[in-house]
Design a protein around this motif. Structure first.
Motif, mmCIF file in Angstrom:
data_model
loop_
_atom_site.group_PDB
_atom_site.id
_atom_site.type_symbol
_atom_site.label_atom_id
_atom_site.label_comp_id
_atom_site.label_asym_id
_atom_site.label_seq_id
_atom_site.Cartn_x
_atom_site.Cartn_y
_atom_site.Cartn_z
ATOM 1 N N ASP A 55 -15.166 44.955 19.769
ATOM 2 C CA ASP A 55 -14.122 45.369 20.707
ATOM 3 C C ASP A 55 -13.040 46.211 20.036
ATOM 4 O OD1 ASP A 55 -15.411 44.044 22.742
ATOM 5 O OD2 ASP A 55 -14.176 42.236 22.610
ATOM 6 N N PRO A 56 -13.023 47.520 20.318
ATOM 7 C CA PRO A 56 -11.988 48.385 19.742
ATOM 8 C C PRO A 56 -10.596 47.957 20.194
ATOM 9 C CG PRO A 56 -13.768 49.683 20.705
ATOM 10 C CD PRO A 56 -13.957 48.270 21.157
ATOM 11 N N ILE A 57 -9.618 48.224 19.344
ATOM 12 C CA ILE A 57 -8.228 47.919 19.668
ATOM 13 C C ILE A 57 -7.489 49.226 19.887
ATOM 14 C CG2 ILE A 57 -6.079 46.855 18.877
ATOM 15 C CD1 ILE A 57 -9.204 45.758 17.147
ATOM 16 N N LEU A 58 -6.890 49.372 21.061
ATOM 17 C CA LEU A 58 -6.096 50.550 21.387
ATOM 18 C C LEU A 58 -4.657 50.299 20.955
ATOM 19 C CD1 LEU A 58 -5.803 53.337 22.806
ATOM 20 C CD2 LEU A 58 -5.292 52.063 24.909
ATOM 21 N N ILE A 59 -4.147 51.161 20.094
ATOM 22 C CA ILE A 59 -2.767 51.067 19.627
ATOM 23 C C ILE A 59 -1.976 52.168 20.322
ATOM 24 C CG2 ILE A 59 -1.230 51.052 17.631
ATOM 25 C CD1 ILE A 59 -3.721 50.463 15.894
ATOM 26 N N GLN A 60 -1.068 51.758 21.185
ATOM 27 C CA GLN A 60 -0.262 52.731 21.926
ATOM 28 C C GLN A 60 1.160 52.764 21.380
ATOM 29 O OE1 GLN A 60 -1.608 51.093 25.931
ATOM 30 N NE2 GLN A 60 -1.540 53.298 26.392
ATOM 31 N N MET A 61 1.555 53.965 20.981
ATOM 32 C CA MET A 61 2.884 54.228 20.458
ATOM 33 C C MET A 61 3.450 55.410 21.238
ATOM 34 S SD MET A 61 1.670 54.112 16.470
ATOM 35 C CE MET A 61 3.311 54.444 15.828
ATOM 36 N N ILE A 66 -4.025 55.537 19.660
ATOM 37 C CA ILE A 66 -4.880 55.385 18.484
ATOM 38 C C ILE A 66 -5.910 54.300 18.749
ATOM 39 C CG2 ILE A 66 -4.928 54.838 16.027
ATOM 40 C CD1 ILE A 66 -1.948 55.676 15.938
ATOM 41 N N LEU A 67 -7.168 54.585 18.470
ATOM 42 C CA LEU A 67 -8.231 53.607 18.655
ATOM 43 C C LEU A 67 -8.671 53.090 17.292
ATOM 44 C CD1 LEU A 67 -9.727 52.460 21.144
ATOM 45 C CD2 LEU A 67 -11.589 54.039 20.628
ATOM 46 N N LEU A 68 -8.724 51.775 17.163
ATOM 47 C CA LEU A 68 -9.188 51.142 15.936
ATOM 48 C C LEU A 68 -10.620 50.664 16.156
ATOM 49 C CD1 LEU A 68 -8.969 49.870 13.166
ATOM 50 C CD2 LEU A 68 -7.479 48.095 14.133
ATOM 51 N N GLU A 69 -11.575 51.316 15.485
ATOM 52 C CA GLU A 69 -13.019 51.120 15.658
ATOM 53 C C GLU A 69 -13.457 51.706 17.005
ATOM 54 O OE1 GLU A 69 -13.727 50.266 12.771
ATOM 55 O OE2 GLU A 69 -12.926 48.357 12.115
ATOM 56 N N SER A 70 -14.790 51.772 17.236
ATOM 57 C CA SER A 70 -15.260 52.463 18.448
ATOM 58 C C SER A 70 -16.254 51.690 19.302
ATOM 59 C CB SER A 70 -15.888 53.815 18.059
ATOM 60 O OG SER A 70 -17.194 53.652 17.533
ATOM 61 N N GLY A 71 -16.675 50.479 18.868
ATOM 62 C CA GLY A 71 -17.636 49.720 19.666
ATOM 63 C C GLY A 71 -19.065 50.194 19.456
ATOM 64 N N ILE A 72 -20.002 49.631 20.235
ATOM 65 C CA ILE A 72 -21.411 50.006 20.089
ATOM 66 C C ILE A 72 -21.846 51.038 21.122
ATOM 67 C CG2 ILE A 72 -22.140 47.878 18.957
ATOM 68 C CD1 ILE A 72 -23.247 46.948 21.676
ATOM 69 N N GLY A 73 -20.905 51.460 21.972
ATOM 70 C CA GLY A 73 -21.224 52.535 22.898
ATOM 71 C C GLY A 73 -22.187 52.120 23.995
ATOM 72 N N ASN A 74 -22.819 53.137 24.611
ATOM 73 C CA ASN A 74 -23.755 52.924 25.720
ATOM 74 C C ASN A 74 -25.004 53.768 25.520
ATOM 75 O OD1 ASN A 74 -20.799 52.742 26.884
ATOM 76 N ND2 ASN A 74 -22.073 51.405 28.147
ATOM 77 N N GLY A 75 -26.156 53.122 25.590
ATOM 78 C CA GLY A 75 -27.414 53.835 25.446
ATOM 79 C C GLY A 75 -27.628 54.427 24.072
ATOM 80 N N ARG A 76 -26.972 53.861 23.049
ATOM 81 C CA ARG A 76 -27.069 54.413 21.706
ATOM 82 C C ARG A 76 -28.135 53.719 20.861
ATOM 83 N NH1 ARG A 76 -23.852 56.859 19.139
ATOM 84 N NH2 ARG A 76 -25.707 58.117 18.864
ATOM 85 N N MET A 111 -9.404 55.307 14.053
ATOM 86 C CA MET A 111 -9.447 54.791 12.686
ATOM 87 C C MET A 111 -10.721 53.980 12.504
ATOM 88 S SD MET A 111 -5.500 53.637 11.864
ATOM 89 C CE MET A 111 -5.452 52.359 13.131
ATOM 90 N N MET A 112 -11.545 54.401 11.564
ATOM 91 C CA MET A 112 -12.803 53.725 11.284
ATOM 92 C C MET A 112 -12.715 53.033 9.935
ATOM 93 S SD MET A 112 -14.638 54.326 13.960
ATOM 94 C CE MET A 112 -16.182 53.665 13.323
ATOM 95 N N THR A 113 -12.705 51.698 9.947
ATOM 96 C CA THR A 113 -12.648 50.967 8.682
ATOM 97 C C THR A 113 -13.906 51.212 7.864
ATOM 98 O OG1 THR A 113 -13.599 48.965 9.682
ATOM 99 C CG2 THR A 113 -11.183 49.169 9.661
ATOM 100 N N HIS A 114 -15.008 51.407 8.552
ATOM 101 C CA HIS A 114 -16.264 51.830 7.925
ATOM 102 C C HIS A 114 -17.166 52.320 9.044
ATOM 103 C CE1 HIS A 114 -16.811 47.632 9.029
ATOM 104 N NE2 HIS A 114 -18.109 47.710 8.846
ATOM 105 N N MET A 115 -18.334 52.840 8.689
ATOM 106 C CA MET A 115 -19.139 53.556 9.672
ATOM 107 C C MET A 115 -20.484 52.895 9.955
ATOM 108 S SD MET A 115 -17.187 56.256 10.460
ATOM 109 C CE MET A 115 -18.097 57.736 10.909
ATOM 110 N N HIS A 116 -20.579 51.569 9.729
ATOM 111 C CA HIS A 116 -21.798 50.867 10.103
ATOM 112 C C HIS A 116 -22.027 50.996 11.603
ATOM 113 C CE1 HIS A 116 -21.705 48.021 6.340
ATOM 114 N NE2 HIS A 116 -21.986 49.276 6.046
ATOM 115 N N PHE A 117 -23.269 50.858 12.028
ATOM 116 C CA PHE A 117 -23.636 51.160 13.412
ATOM 117 C C PHE A 117 -22.803 50.390 14.429
ATOM 118 C CE2 PHE A 117 -25.923 47.196 13.238
ATOM 119 C CZ PHE A 117 -25.985 46.773 14.556
ATOM 120 N N ASP A 118 -22.472 49.134 14.128
ATOM 121 C CA ASP A 118 -21.764 48.316 15.114
ATOM 122 C C ASP A 118 -20.285 48.695 15.225
ATOM 123 O OD1 ASP A 118 -21.627 47.248 12.478
ATOM 124 O OD2 ASP A 118 -20.988 45.306 13.241
ATOM 125 N N HIS A 119 -19.847 49.606 14.373
ATOM 126 C CA HIS A 119 -18.494 50.147 14.462
ATOM 127 C C HIS A 119 -18.514 51.604 14.933
ATOM 128 C CE1 HIS A 119 -16.212 46.969 12.110
ATOM 129 N NE2 HIS A 119 -17.479 46.600 11.993
#
Length: 287
Positions: A55-61, A66-76, A111-119
């Motif tokens: 679950d990505p975290i939306l940081i609103q300022m 700003i989105l923290l991580e991106s989730g697993i998407g759809n149909g990926r 912001m991507m802490t790392h780029m593994h598929f689940d992120h």
């Protein structure tokens, strides 16, 4: 399900979006920790899998989304991958953003802490014209080491760094070496450990300090500095960085937020680290 929010300060809000859910092998997630120990802290199903949100975290300022991580998407993911990774739900980011009066075009930073598929799967949309950036107006930040390995994975990491997750967004990617302040009071710090390029996030806004330890502490049950993942490429680095950042943060009673935890969105422990002093829990009432 209602969107959980946390007000960091007068001008900064965190909102958890639904990025999908996986179920991974519990033994792999807790490494050498014996099953009778870790099952006291985290539930497990009959297949020895544990629920891991993405679950990505939306940081609103002010003027920033700003989105923290991106989730697993759809149909990926293929049907085989969905089955192997225990995916029971894909992302609902469009729906969630609409509830907030936003679209993907309003995200200016990821912001991507790392780029593994689940992120990273959520960085790309499958369209009629082919794969396209899911957040076309955003800068995508990750460490230089992570970005290099993403493009040139080794025999082990090629199972999680997918070409289709970086090629469509390569023109949006920006990298840093040791640390980078992405916005005032929001810093990415390279740690290594889970992957060579893994990073954590430190949020210091108002009178609060919040840590996203990403996958060197993917759930609350991984607080013990010795409880590291079998998935970690460099487990001793994970242990070292957990000692460096988690131990003093516990002493200060700082907050920790989570991308993967099945129950806690964020929490803070007491100084002993044994009791949860305060928490924001995931709403499961409508599931």
């Amino acid at each position: 399900m209602a969107l959980e929010k946390f007000h960091v300060s007068e001008d900064t809000t965190l909102t958890w979006l639904n990025g999908g859910v996986t179920h991974m092998d519990g033994g792999a997630m807790f490494g050498v920790v014996p099953r009778p120990l870790w099952t006291k802290k985290y539930p497990v199903n009959e297949k020895n899998q544990i629920e891991l949100r993405t679950d990505p975290i939306l940081i609103q300022m002010p003027d920033r989304n700003i989105l923290l991580e991106s989730g697993i998407g759809n149909g990926r993911l293929s049907e085989k991958a969905m089955r192997n990774y225990g995916v029971t739900e894909e992302a609902q980011l469009d729906k969630n953003l609409k509830e907030l009066g936003l679209t993907r075009n309003d995200i200016d930073t990821v912001m991507m802490t790392h780029m593994h598929f689940d992120h990273a799967c959520g960085l790309v949309l499958e369209t009629e014209d082919g794969p396209a950036p899911a957040f076309p107006n955003a800068e995508i930040w990750t460490s230089q080491i992570e970005w290099e390995e993403m493009q040139h994975p080794n025999i082990r990491s090629r199972n999680t760094y997918f070409r289709e997750n970086w090629e469509p967004v390569k023109h949006l990617v920006k990298t840093f070496s040791d640390s980078r302040e992405i916005a005032p009071g929001i810093e990415m710090v390279h740690t290594g450990g889970h992957s060579a390029g893994h990073s954590i996030i430190h949020i210091s806004r108002g009178d609060r300090d919040i840590w996203h330890m990403a996958d060197i502490m993917p759930t609350h049950a991984h607080q013990n500095v010795l409880w590291v993942l079998a998935y970690d490429d460099y487990p001793m680095d994970s242990i070292e960085k957990k000692q460096k950042y988690i131990t003093p943060a516990l002493e200060r009673e700082d907050w920790f937020l989570f991308y993967h935890d099945y129950k806690y969105r964020m929490l803070r422990w007491d100084k002993s680290g044994k009791e949860i002093a305060e928490s924001l829990n995931r709403d499961t009432t409508s599931e």
